[in-house]
Write a protein that holds these residues in place. Structure first.
Motif, mmCIF file in Angstrom:
data_model
loop_
_atom_site.group_PDB
_atom_site.id
_atom_site.type_symbol
_atom_site.label_atom_id
_atom_site.label_comp_id
_atom_site.label_asym_id
_atom_site.label_seq_id
_atom_site.Cartn_x
_atom_site.Cartn_y
_atom_site.Cartn_z
ATOM 1 N N VAL A 51 0.839 -1.193 0.000
ATOM 2 C CA VAL A 51 0.000 0.000 0.000
ATOM 3 C C VAL A 51 0.872 1.240 0.000
ATOM 4 C CG1 VAL A 51 -1.904 -1.137 1.215
ATOM 5 C CG2 VAL A 51 -0.171 0.108 2.531
ATOM 6 N N SER A 52 0.298 2.319 -0.521
ATOM 7 C CA SER A 52 0.952 3.625 -0.464
ATOM 8 C C SER A 52 0.267 4.468 0.602
ATOM 9 C CB SER A 52 0.877 4.318 -1.823
ATOM 10 O OG SER A 52 -0.471 4.458 -2.242
ATOM 11 N N LEU A 53 1.084 5.115 1.423
ATOM 12 C CA LEU A 53 0.587 6.061 2.419
ATOM 13 C C LEU A 53 0.922 7.466 1.935
ATOM 14 C CD1 LEU A 53 1.104 3.288 3.915
ATOM 15 C CD2 LEU A 53 1.315 4.636 6.008
ATOM 16 N N SER A 54 0.469 8.475 2.655
ATOM 17 C CA SER A 54 0.749 9.850 2.256
ATOM 18 C C SER A 54 2.236 10.171 2.312
ATOM 19 C CB SER A 54 -0.016 10.811 3.165
ATOM 20 O OG SER A 54 0.317 10.572 4.534
ATOM 21 N N ASN A 55 2.977 9.461 3.171
ATOM 22 C CA ASN A 55 4.392 9.792 3.343
ATOM 23 C C ASN A 55 5.291 8.568 3.453
ATOM 24 O OD1 ASN A 55 3.443 8.897 5.793
ATOM 25 N ND2 ASN A 55 4.384 10.520 7.012
ATOM 26 N N CYS A 56 4.720 7.382 3.319
ATOM 27 C CA CYS A 56 5.474 6.150 3.562
ATOM 28 C C CYS A 56 4.907 5.020 2.712
ATOM 29 C CB CYS A 56 5.382 5.751 5.039
ATOM 30 S SG CYS A 56 6.371 6.760 6.180
ATOM 31 N N SER A 57 5.453 3.836 2.936
ATOM 32 C CA SER A 57 4.983 2.611 2.301
ATOM 33 C C SER A 57 4.410 1.684 3.369
ATOM 34 C CB SER A 57 6.143 1.911 1.583
ATOM 35 O OG SER A 57 6.688 2.741 0.571
ATOM 36 N N GLY A 58 3.753 0.612 2.929
ATOM 37 C CA GLY A 58 3.202 -0.349 3.864
ATOM 38 C C GLY A 58 2.691 -1.567 3.125
ATOM 39 N N SER A 59 2.027 -2.459 3.852
ATOM 40 C CA SER A 59 1.488 -3.667 3.220
ATOM 41 C C SER A 59 0.322 -4.198 4.036
ATOM 42 C CB SER A 59 2.562 -4.745 3.099
ATOM 43 O OG SER A 59 3.100 -5.089 4.373
ATOM 44 N N VAL A 165 12.630 -5.616 -0.901
ATOM 45 C CA VAL A 165 11.943 -4.526 -0.213
ATOM 46 C C VAL A 165 10.958 -3.937 -1.218
ATOM 47 C CG1 VAL A 165 12.204 -2.345 1.030
ATOM 48 C CG2 VAL A 165 14.028 -4.078 1.145
ATOM 49 N N ALA A 166 9.666 -4.027 -0.909
ATOM 50 C CA ALA A 166 8.628 -3.643 -1.866
ATOM 51 C C ALA A 166 7.967 -2.335 -1.432
ATOM 52 C CB ALA A 166 7.586 -4.749 -1.979
ATOM 53 N N SER A 167 8.281 -1.247 -2.119
ATOM 54 C CA SER A 167 7.796 0.079 -1.739
ATOM 55 C C SER A 167 6.530 0.465 -2.487
ATOM 56 C CB SER A 167 8.873 1.135 -2.006
ATOM 57 O OG SER A 167 8.348 2.446 -1.822
ATOM 58 N N GLY A 168 5.427 0.570 -1.750
ATOM 59 C CA GLY A 168 4.186 1.026 -2.346
ATOM 60 C C GLY A 168 4.194 2.509 -2.658
ATOM 61 N N TYR A 169 4.972 3.279 -1.914
ATOM 62 C CA TYR A 169 5.059 4.724 -2.158
ATOM 63 C C TYR A 169 5.684 5.006 -3.518
ATOM 64 C CZ TYR A 169 6.228 9.667 -1.336
ATOM 65 O OH TYR A 169 6.329 11.041 -1.433
#
Length: 286
Positions: A51-59, A165-169
Motif C-alpha cells: 500500500v501507499s501512504l501519504s508519506n510512507c509505504s506499507g502492506s 523490499v517492496a515500496s508502495g510509495y
C-alpha cells in the motif's frame, strides 16, 4: 528514517501519486538492482498487497492463524504514524484512525482505497512499527480486488536470505540479501533491537519507510524497512549507528536497515485482536 523528508520529495507527493514512478528514476540510487537480477531459482516478488501512504509505504498483512473473516491489518513504521513519531518508551494501542491507504496490484497499479478503523499498535521502542486495523476483511479485499494479504513469518529471519523490499510509495522493488543482524541500532533518541542489515544492493530512499521485506524463497514478510545511514554521521537522525553488546559503535554510510517482524504474530489472538499479555508476546507494552 526512510520518510520523504526532503522538500523536493514532498513536492512530488503534492504533484500526485501517479507521478512518483516516473520521477523515481533520477534519484541518486536509481541504479539499484532490479528484481530480475535476482537468481531465477527464487520466487519473483511483486507489489501485490503493498500500500501507499501519504508519506510512507506499507502492506496488508496477516498472521499464520488469521482467518479470512478477520479485519485486515496494514503494517508500516512507527515513525510513519500520522500523529507524529512516538516518543522513546511510548506505546500506542487502540488509537482512533481513519487513515487511507492505496492498495496496489502486482504491477503497482492502485486498485482500491482502504481505510483504517484504528491504530492497533504503534511504537518506536525496541522496534519501529505501526499496525492499523482496517474496516475491510481479508475476504472482502480478496473477493473485490483479487489481492491477498502478505503473511508475516513467525520465525527469526536468517542471514544470507535473498529479500525484496517492496515500496508502495515509489511502486518500486529493491532486491538484495540479509547481511546480518545488529544488536542495537541507534538513531537520534530511539534504539531498536536485533535489526536487519541489508547488503549494499538495497539502496532504499525516502518514502520506502514501512515497506515489507519479503523472503524471496517463501514470499513471507520477515521485516519492515525503516532507515539507513545517509551521511556517515554517528547515531543522528537519518544516520543510525550500530552498537554491539560491548558498546562498540560502528557507522556504515550508505547501508540500510529493517526491523524484524517475527515477534508480532504472538501478540495477536483470534479475530486479529491485539493481546500484549499473551504468552510469547515480547512487544513493548504501554
Amino acid at each position: 528514517m526512510r520518510k520523504p523528508l526532503v522538500a523536493v520529495l514532498f513536492a512530488l507527493v503534492l504533484a500526485g501519486a501517479g507521478a512518483a514512478p516516473a520521477v523515481a528514476a533520477p534519484e541518486p540510487h536509481a541504479a539499484a538492482p532490479a528484481p530480475h537480477a535476482v537468481a531465477p531459482t527464487l520466487k519473483a516478488v511483486s507489489l501485490a498487497g503493498t500500500v501507499s501512504l501519504s508519506n510512507c509505504s506499507g502492506s496488508v498483512i496477516r498472521f499464520p492463524n488469521s482467518a479470512d473473516s478477520d479485519p485486515a491489518l496494514v503494517l508500516s513504521n512507527g515513525h510513519c504514524l500520522e500523529t507524529g513519531f512516538p516518543d522513546p518508551g511510548e506505546v500506542i494501542v487502540g488509537q482512533s484512525s481513519s487513515r487511507t491507504f492505496g492498495l496496489l496490484n502486482s504491477a503497482g497499479t492502485k486498485v482500491a482505497t482502504l481505510r483504517a478503523s484504528k491504530v492497533a499498535y504503534s511504537t518506536m521502542t525496541d522496534t519501529d512499527i505501526t499496525i492499523y486495523q482496517l474496516t475491510s476483511t481479508y475476504a472482502t479485499i480478496k473477493n473485490t480486488y483479487g489481492i491477498s494479504a502478505l503473511t508475516v513469518q513467525d520465525t527469526h529471519p536468517v542471514a544470507g536470505t535473498a529479500i525484496t523490499v517492496a515500496s508502495g510509495y515509489w511502486k518500486r522493488l529493491y532486491s538484495c540479501n540479509i547481511d546480518g543482524f545488529v544488536y542495537r541500532l541507534k538513531e537520534g533518541d530511539w534504539t531498536w533491537k536485533d535489526s536487519v542489515r541489508y547488503t549494499s544492493a538495497c539502496q532504499t530512499i525516502g518514502g520506502t519507510s514501512g515497506s515489507p521485506v519479503v523472503d524471496q524463497s517463501t514470499g513471507k514478510v520477515v521485516a519492515v524497512n525503516n532507515t539507513g545511514n545517509e551521511d556517515g554521521e554517528r547515531c543522528t537522525v537519518d544516520n543510525p549507528c550500530e552498537v554491539d553488546a560491548n558498546g562498540t559503535v560502528t557507522v556504515r554510510q550508505g547501508i540500510n536497515y529493517a526491523e524484524e517482524t517475527y515477534q508480532i504474530p504472538a501478540c495477536f489472538t483470534t479475530g486479529n485482536k491485539l493481546d500484549l499479555s499473551l504468552s510469547g508476546c515480547v512487544l513493548p507494552k504501554p
